[in-house]
Structures are given as C-alpha cells and as structure tokens.
Design a protein around this motif. Structure first.
Motif, PDB file in Angstrom:
ATOM      1  N   THR A   1       0.838  -1.209   0.000  1.00 43.21           N
ATOM      2  CA  THR A   1       0.000   0.000   0.000  1.00 43.21           C
ATOM      3  C   THR A   1       0.870   1.254   0.000  1.00 43.21           C
ATOM      4  OG1 THR A   1      -0.171  -0.077   2.421  1.00 43.21           O
ATOM      5  CG2 THR A   1      -1.943  -1.130   1.137  1.00 43.21           C
TER       6      THR A   1
ATOM      7  N   ARG B   1       2.772  12.750  15.620  1.00 40.43           N
ATOM      8  CA  ARG B   1       1.412  12.215  15.550  1.00 40.43           C
ATOM      9  C   ARG B   1       0.712  12.419  16.883  1.00 40.43           C
ATOM     10  NH1 ARG B   1      -0.659   7.644  12.250  1.00 40.43           N
ATOM     11  NH2 ARG B   1      -2.209   6.401  13.337  1.00 40.43           N
TER      12      ARG B   1
ATOM     13  N   ASN C   1      -4.237   8.972  18.380  1.00 39.05           N
ATOM     14  CA  ASN C   1      -4.431   8.274  17.109  1.00 39.05           C
ATOM     15  C   ASN C   1      -3.711   6.920  17.105  1.00 39.05           C
ATOM     16  OD1 ASN C   1      -5.085   7.635  14.520  1.00 39.05           O
ATOM     17  ND2 ASN C   1      -3.971   9.332  13.560  1.00 39.05           N
ATOM     18  N   PRO C   2      -4.468   5.812  17.210  1.00 38.69           N
ATOM     19  CA  PRO C   2      -3.843   4.491  17.372  1.00 38.69           C
ATOM     20  C   PRO C   2      -3.128   4.007  16.110  1.00 38.69           C
ATOM     21  CG  PRO C   2      -6.222   4.266  17.116  1.00 38.69           C
ATOM     22  CD  PRO C   2      -5.937   5.743  17.183  1.00 38.69           C
TER      23      PRO C   2
ATOM     24  N   ILE D   1      -1.694   0.724  13.587  1.00 38.82           N
ATOM     25  CA  ILE D   1      -2.004  -0.633  13.127  1.00 38.82           C
ATOM     26  C   ILE D   1      -0.868  -1.565  13.555  1.00 38.82           C
ATOM     27  CG2 ILE D   1      -2.320  -2.104  11.093  1.00 38.82           C
ATOM     28  CD1 ILE D   1      -3.388   0.425   9.619  1.00 38.82           C
TER      29      ILE D   1
ATOM     30  N   HIS E   1       1.120  -4.841  12.689  1.00 37.85           N
ATOM     31  CA  HIS E   1       1.358  -5.695  11.529  1.00 37.85           C
ATOM     32  C   HIS E   1       1.881  -7.052  11.984  1.00 37.85           C
ATOM     33  CE1 HIS E   1       1.139  -1.664   9.889  1.00 37.85           C
ATOM     34  NE2 HIS E   1       1.029  -2.158   8.668  1.00 37.85           N
TER      35      HIS E   1
ATOM     36  N   THR F   1      -9.894  -1.692  21.395  1.00 37.40           N
ATOM     37  CA  THR F   1      -9.876  -2.417  20.119  1.00 37.40           C
ATOM     38  C   THR F   1      -8.448  -2.387  19.579  1.00 37.40           C
ATOM     39  OG1 THR F   1     -10.377  -0.378  18.940  1.00 37.40           O
ATOM     40  CG2 THR F   1     -12.260  -1.768  19.577  1.00 37.40           C
TER      41      THR F   1
ATOM     42  N   ALA G   1      -6.224  -2.618  15.673  1.00 33.99           N
ATOM     43  CA  ALA G   1      -6.222  -2.708  14.214  1.00 33.99           C
ATOM     44  C   ALA G   1      -5.090  -3.643  13.797  1.00 33.99           C
ATOM     45  CB  ALA G   1      -6.021  -1.317  13.605  1.00 33.99           C
TER      46      ALA G   1
ATOM     47  N   ARG H   1      -3.118  -6.033  10.606  1.00 29.91           N
ATOM     48  CA  ARG H   1      -2.938  -6.162   9.157  1.00 29.91           C
ATOM     49  C   ARG H   1      -1.792  -7.115   8.845  1.00 29.91           C
ATOM     50  NH1 ARG H   1      -1.628  -4.213   3.911  1.00 29.91           N
ATOM     51  NH2 ARG H   1       0.077  -2.705   3.951  1.00 29.91           N
TER      52      ARG H   1
ATOM     53  N   PRO I   1       2.526   3.089  11.279  1.00 29.85           N
ATOM     54  CA  PRO I   1       1.697   4.021  10.519  1.00 29.85           C
ATOM     55  C   PRO I   1       2.395   4.294   9.196  1.00 29.85           C
ATOM     56  CG  PRO I   1       3.075   5.243  12.032  1.00 29.85           C
ATOM     57  CD  PRO I   1       3.415   3.776  12.227  1.00 29.85           C
ATOM     58  N   SER I   2       1.730   5.006   8.296  1.00 30.19           N
ATOM     59  CA  SER I   2       2.402   5.419   7.073  1.00 30.19           C
ATOM     60  C   SER I   2       3.622   6.269   7.455  1.00 30.19           C
ATOM     61  CB  SER I   2       1.446   6.208   6.177  1.00 30.19           C
ATOM     62  OG  SER I   2       0.816   7.243   6.898  1.00 30.19           O
TER      63      SER I   2
ATOM     64  N   GLU J   1      -3.534   3.485   1.037  1.00 28.89           N
ATOM     65  CA  GLU J   1      -3.483   2.697   2.258  1.00 28.89           C
ATOM     66  C   GLU J   1      -4.541   1.594   2.264  1.00 28.89           C
ATOM     67  OE1 GLU J   1      -3.666   5.890   1.992  1.00 28.89           O
ATOM     68  OE2 GLU J   1      -2.139   6.884   3.212  1.00 28.89           O
ATOM     69  N   SER J   2      -4.382   0.705   3.238  1.00 30.93           N
ATOM     70  CA  SER J   2      -5.311  -0.415   3.363  1.00 30.93           C
ATOM     71  C   SER J   2      -6.728   0.068   3.675  1.00 30.93           C
ATOM     72  CB  SER J   2      -4.841  -1.348   4.488  1.00 30.93           C
ATOM     73  OG  SER J   2      -4.791  -0.647   5.720  1.00 30.93           O
TER      74      SER J   2
ATOM     75  N   ILE K   1      -9.788  -0.085   5.980  1.00 29.46           N
ATOM     76  CA  ILE K   1      -9.944  -0.465   7.392  1.00 29.46           C
ATOM     77  C   ILE K   1     -11.396  -0.848   7.640  1.00 29.46           C
ATOM     78  CG2 ILE K   1      -9.697   0.249   9.791  1.00 29.46           C
ATOM     79  CD1 ILE K   1      -7.634   2.254   8.963  1.00 29.46           C
TER      80      ILE K   1
ATOM     81  N   ARG L   1     -12.304   3.186   6.709  1.00 28.54           N
ATOM     82  CA  ARG L   1     -11.501   3.931   5.730  1.00 28.54           C
ATOM     83  C   ARG L   1     -11.492   3.152   4.424  1.00 28.54           C
ATOM     84  NH1 ARG L   1      -5.043   4.750   6.719  1.00 28.54           N
ATOM     85  NH2 ARG L   1      -5.015   2.510   6.244  1.00 28.54           N
TER      86      ARG L   1
ATOM     87  N   GLY M   1      -7.951   8.566  13.260  1.00 28.29           N
ATOM     88  CA  GLY M   1      -7.041   9.291  12.370  1.00 28.29           C
ATOM     89  C   GLY M   1      -7.706   9.868  11.137  1.00 28.29           C
TER      90      GLY M   1
HETATM   91  O1  TXA Z   1      -1.880   0.588   4.365  1.00 31.60           O
HETATM   92  C1  TXA Z   1      -1.811   0.917   5.546  1.00 31.60           C
HETATM   93  O2  TXA Z   1      -2.744   0.706   6.345  1.00 31.60           O
HETATM   94  C2  TXA Z   1      -0.521   1.592   6.031  1.00 31.60           C
HETATM   95  C3  TXA Z   1       0.616   0.560   5.933  1.00 31.60           C
HETATM   96  C4  TXA Z   1       1.915   1.100   6.471  1.00 31.60           C
HETATM   97  O3  TXA Z   1       0.245  -0.614   6.607  1.00 31.60           O
HETATM   98  N1  TXA Z   1      -0.660   2.085   7.351  1.00 31.60           N
HETATM   99  C5  TXA Z   1      -1.411   3.186   7.651  1.00 31.60           C
HETATM  100  O4  TXA Z   1      -1.350   3.584   8.985  1.00 31.60           O
HETATM  101  O5  TXA Z   1      -2.079   3.770   6.826  1.00 31.60           O
HETATM  102  P1  TXA Z   1      -1.845   5.015   9.474  1.00 31.60           P
HETATM  103  O6  TXA Z   1      -1.456   5.075  10.915  1.00 31.60           O
HETATM  104  O7  TXA Z   1      -1.345   6.055   8.590  1.00 31.60           O
HETATM  105  O8  TXA Z   1      -3.404   4.895   9.398  1.00 31.60           O
HETATM  106  C6  TXA Z   1      -4.051   3.986  10.273  1.00 31.60           C
HETATM  107  C7  TXA Z   1      -5.456   4.407  10.543  1.00 31.60           C
HETATM  108  C8  TXA Z   1      -5.558   5.689  11.347  1.00 31.60           C
HETATM  109  O9  TXA Z   1      -6.578   6.493  10.763  1.00 31.60           O
HETATM  110  C9  TXA Z   1      -5.994   5.212  12.731  1.00 31.60           C
HETATM  111  O10 TXA Z   1      -6.804   6.139  13.394  1.00 31.60           O
HETATM  112  C10 TXA Z   1      -6.760   3.956  12.391  1.00 31.60           C
HETATM  113  O11 TXA Z   1      -6.036   3.386  11.342  1.00 31.60           O
HETATM  114  N2  TXA Z   1      -6.808   2.996  13.508  1.00 31.60           N
HETATM  115  C11 TXA Z   1      -5.778   2.387  14.116  1.00 31.60           C
HETATM  116  N3  TXA Z   1      -6.205   1.631  15.152  1.00 31.60           N
HETATM  117  C12 TXA Z   1      -7.538   1.767  15.214  1.00 31.60           C
HETATM  118  C13 TXA Z   1      -8.579   1.250  16.057  1.00 31.60           C
HETATM  119  N4  TXA Z   1      -8.304   0.443  17.078  1.00 31.60           N
HETATM  120  N5  TXA Z   1      -9.851   1.630  15.794  1.00 31.60           N
HETATM  121  C14 TXA Z   1     -10.140   2.456  14.774  1.00 31.60           C
HETATM  122  N6  TXA Z   1      -9.214   2.972  13.930  1.00 31.60           N
HETATM  123  C15 TXA Z   1      -7.935   2.642  14.143  1.00 31.60           C
END
Ligand code: TXA
Ligand code: MG
Length: 322
Positions: free
Chosen positions: A38, A61, A65-66, A68, A70, A121, A123, A125, A146-147, A184-185, A187, A199, A228
């Motif tokens: 991604t 950050r 903002n939690p 993911i 991996h 909760t 997240a 991946r 995160p990204s 990005e992935s 969600i 997302r 986020g």
């Molecule tokens: O493709 C992707 O998902 C990339 C690659 C690196 O894996 N990662 C990514 O992470 O986009 P980031 O941190 O940029 O975006 C993650 C999103 C954020 O909006 C965050 O709020 C949400 O995931 N998130 C994380 N944990 C969560 C949770 N427990 N509940 C709801 N949303 C969550």
C-alpha cells in the motif's frame, strides 16, 4: 567499500540482508521503514512502549491516534485480537493484502497501550510484501507501523519519499521499490453486528461485500470511527481544486483519462482511465506536483467506483481547508 557504504547509509535494498538488519534493529527498540504493497510504514516493536513512543515523536502524531499492528499471518493476529465470524472470513479471504481489521483487543495482548492509544480495540494487518513478511516472521512480535510520513502530510510510496521527509530520524529504510497498490489499506471494523468500513482503501468495498454476502455500513451510520480520519490529511503544500472541468491560468493539472489539457505542469494518473493505475500513481504524482512549487492544482473528476472510492477519499482530505 561495500561495508563502509552500509555503515554510513541507513538505506538497504529489500532482501535477506535487509531482513537480518531490520530484525536486529526492531529487537533493540529502533525504527525501521518497511515497504508494503500500500504505502511505506514506519515500524517499531509494538510490544515496547519506548519504541512506539519514537514513532509518535518522529511523525509528530497526536497520541490519541492508534497504530495498526502488523503481523505475518492469521495465527499471530488471533493472539492479539478477538475474531468473530466476519473477521475470520475477511482475514482468510484478503490476507496478506491491503486490508486492516479492527477487532476487540485480547486482554492478554502484548501490544503496548500507547500503540492502541488506549482503545479497547486493535487494528491488525498482514501486508503483502515478501521482505516485510519475512521480517515479521523472524521478529516474532507485532510491528506497529503508521504510514512513514510526518503527521497530516502525503503518504510515501517510494523510499525516496520517506528519505526526504523522515529519513534522518530512522535507523533503517528498507527499499522495496514503488508500492504496488499506492493507497493505504481498507480499514474494516468487526466489533459485533455487520462490519463497518472505517476507511476506504486498497481492498474494494464490492470485493468485501461479495465475500461477506452483505452490504457494508459506513462510519457515518455508527459511532465507531478511525481516530485518524481527520478532514484535512494527506495535505500537499499546493491547494487542490477537485472535479475541475477547465484549467485556470497558473494552475497545474492532475488528470485522469486525458480529460484536461494544458497547465503549468500536467500529470495524468492514468491516460487509459484505469483506476488501479491511478491509485498506484496518486501519492507520487502529488509529491511531484508539490516539488514544482505550484500553488493550485486542478484535479479532473475521477469515478467513485472500485478503487476510485479510496482515491476520491484521499483527494477530498488533501483538498480540505487547513
Ligand atoms: O496501508 C496501511 O494501512 C498503512 C501501511 C503502512 O500498513 N498504514 C497506515 O497507517 O495507513 P496510518 O497510521 O497512517 O493509518 C491507520 C489508521 C488511522 O486512521 C488510525 O486512526 C486507524 O487506522 N486505527 C488504528 N487503530 C484503530 C482502532 N483500534 N480503531 C479504529 N481505527 C484505528
Ligand atoms: Mg497515514
């Protein structure tokens, strides 16, 4: 000579040597930039709050903002979160791949509370990248990632994008070439009842709906949100004018399928009008237009079907007032 170069540079091509080095650094609490299909991720040992704190600090950050977590496979994922029937079905169908599942965290999950931003909760991946999967397998611990961009800025789809933004602050960048998917992935939250798309992303909504045999709700229909998903995000320096049907003097153009002509700079995300190609080119194109120092970019209309949902989501956030 080769050895000297490796010591002086924090960048390595994806492959067995990079796996070795990345695992060492992650084990000792360092930051490693990982290629995924991604976007590039800024990785740290998810079980160490000190390591995770470095991610928040470097990206600037907000701590609410939690991140993911991996993992290399479903077995590792089910040690961290509680999977219902929907979550298991999704995981079996789309992992490894551009989909993140949000599930209730297991009480015995070793992931640091900081990484979860205190949520109950988590997240999860499984990314589709051979080198990154090998790193996750060898490490044997979840990696919070995160990204790999400064908070609120454009996501990186090449190692160069990362180097220009956060490069100096990381211990290693694993260069796996341009990200294949480019957004990005997706969600999806499986927290009881019908799953909810938090997302839009690299896995298309209709693919998810076919596998689950049900229509998927949006977060607008519910209280659950991804913390986020701020209105202004993915912000390039230039301003974007969306759904443009003409080009004004001084504007650069972000085109799709050859709809617009002219512009002080002109990039077509996909001259053939292919949404997959457009997604893969999206962030690189925005990075490139930013580098030309234009103030305004006219963006052609892009269909909202398939991957177009994620592309339009990113463009709307990139264009939002800030
Ligand atoms: O493709 C992707 O998902 C990339 C690659 C690196 O894996 N990662 C990514 O992470 O986009 P980031 O941190 O940029 O975006 C993650 C999103 C954020 O909006 C965050 O709020 C949400 O995931 N998130 C994380 N944990 C969560 C949770 N427990 N509940 C709801 N949303 C969550
Ligand atoms: Mg991000």
């Amino acid at each position: 000579m080769a050895v000297e170069q490796q010591v002086s540079s924090n960048r390595m091509k994806a492959g067995p040597e990079a796996v070795e080095r990345a695992v060492e650094i992650l084990r000792s609490g360092g930051l490693v930039v990982l290629p995924t299909e991604t976007v590039y991720g800024l990785g740290a040992d998810a079980t160490s709050s000190e390591a995770v704190a470095k991610i928040f600090a470097l990206k600037k950050r907000p701590s609410f903002n939690p991140l993911i977590a991996h993992v290399p496979d479903i077995v590792a994922a089910t040690r961290l979160g509680v999977f219902d029937h929907y979550a298991l079905t999704l995981a079996r169908s789309f992992w490894p791949g551009p989909m993140t599942i949000v599930v209730p965290v297991r009480p015995d999950s070793p992931v640091s509370e900081l990484a979860r931003a205190g949520q109950d909760t988590i997240a999860l991946r499984v990314p589709a990248n051979a080198t990154t999967l090998a790193i996750l397998e060898r490490l044997g611990r979840p990696v919070a990632a995160p990204s790999a961009n400064s908070s609120g800025r454009l996501s990186p789809t090449t190692a160069d994008h990362v180097a220009a933004d956060l490069g100096a602050g990381v211990d290693l960048i694993v260069d796996g070439g341009a990200s294949r998917i480019g957004v990005e992935s997706t969600i999806i939250a499986c927290l009881g009842g019908t799953p909810i798309v938090l997302r839009p992303g690299g896995t298309q909504r209709d693919e998810l709906e076919v596998i689950l045999d049900t229509e998927l709700a949006d977060p607008a229909d519910d209280k659950v949100i991804a913390p986020g998903m701020m209105a202004s995000h993915y912000a390039p320096r230039a301003r974007l004018r969306l759904n443009a049907t003409d080009v004004k003097p001084g504007e650069a153009v972000l085109d799709f399928g050859g709809q617009l002509s002219g512009g002080v700079a002109h990039i077509d995300l996909s001259p053939d009008g292919d949404l997959q190609e457009a997604a893969a080119n999206l962030f690189a194109a925005l990075h490139q237009l930013d580098a030309t120092n234009v103030d305004m970019v006219a963006v052609a209309p892009i269909p909202t079907s398939g991957l177009g949902e994620a592309i339009n989501d990113r463009l709307v956030r990139a264009a939002a007032p800030r």
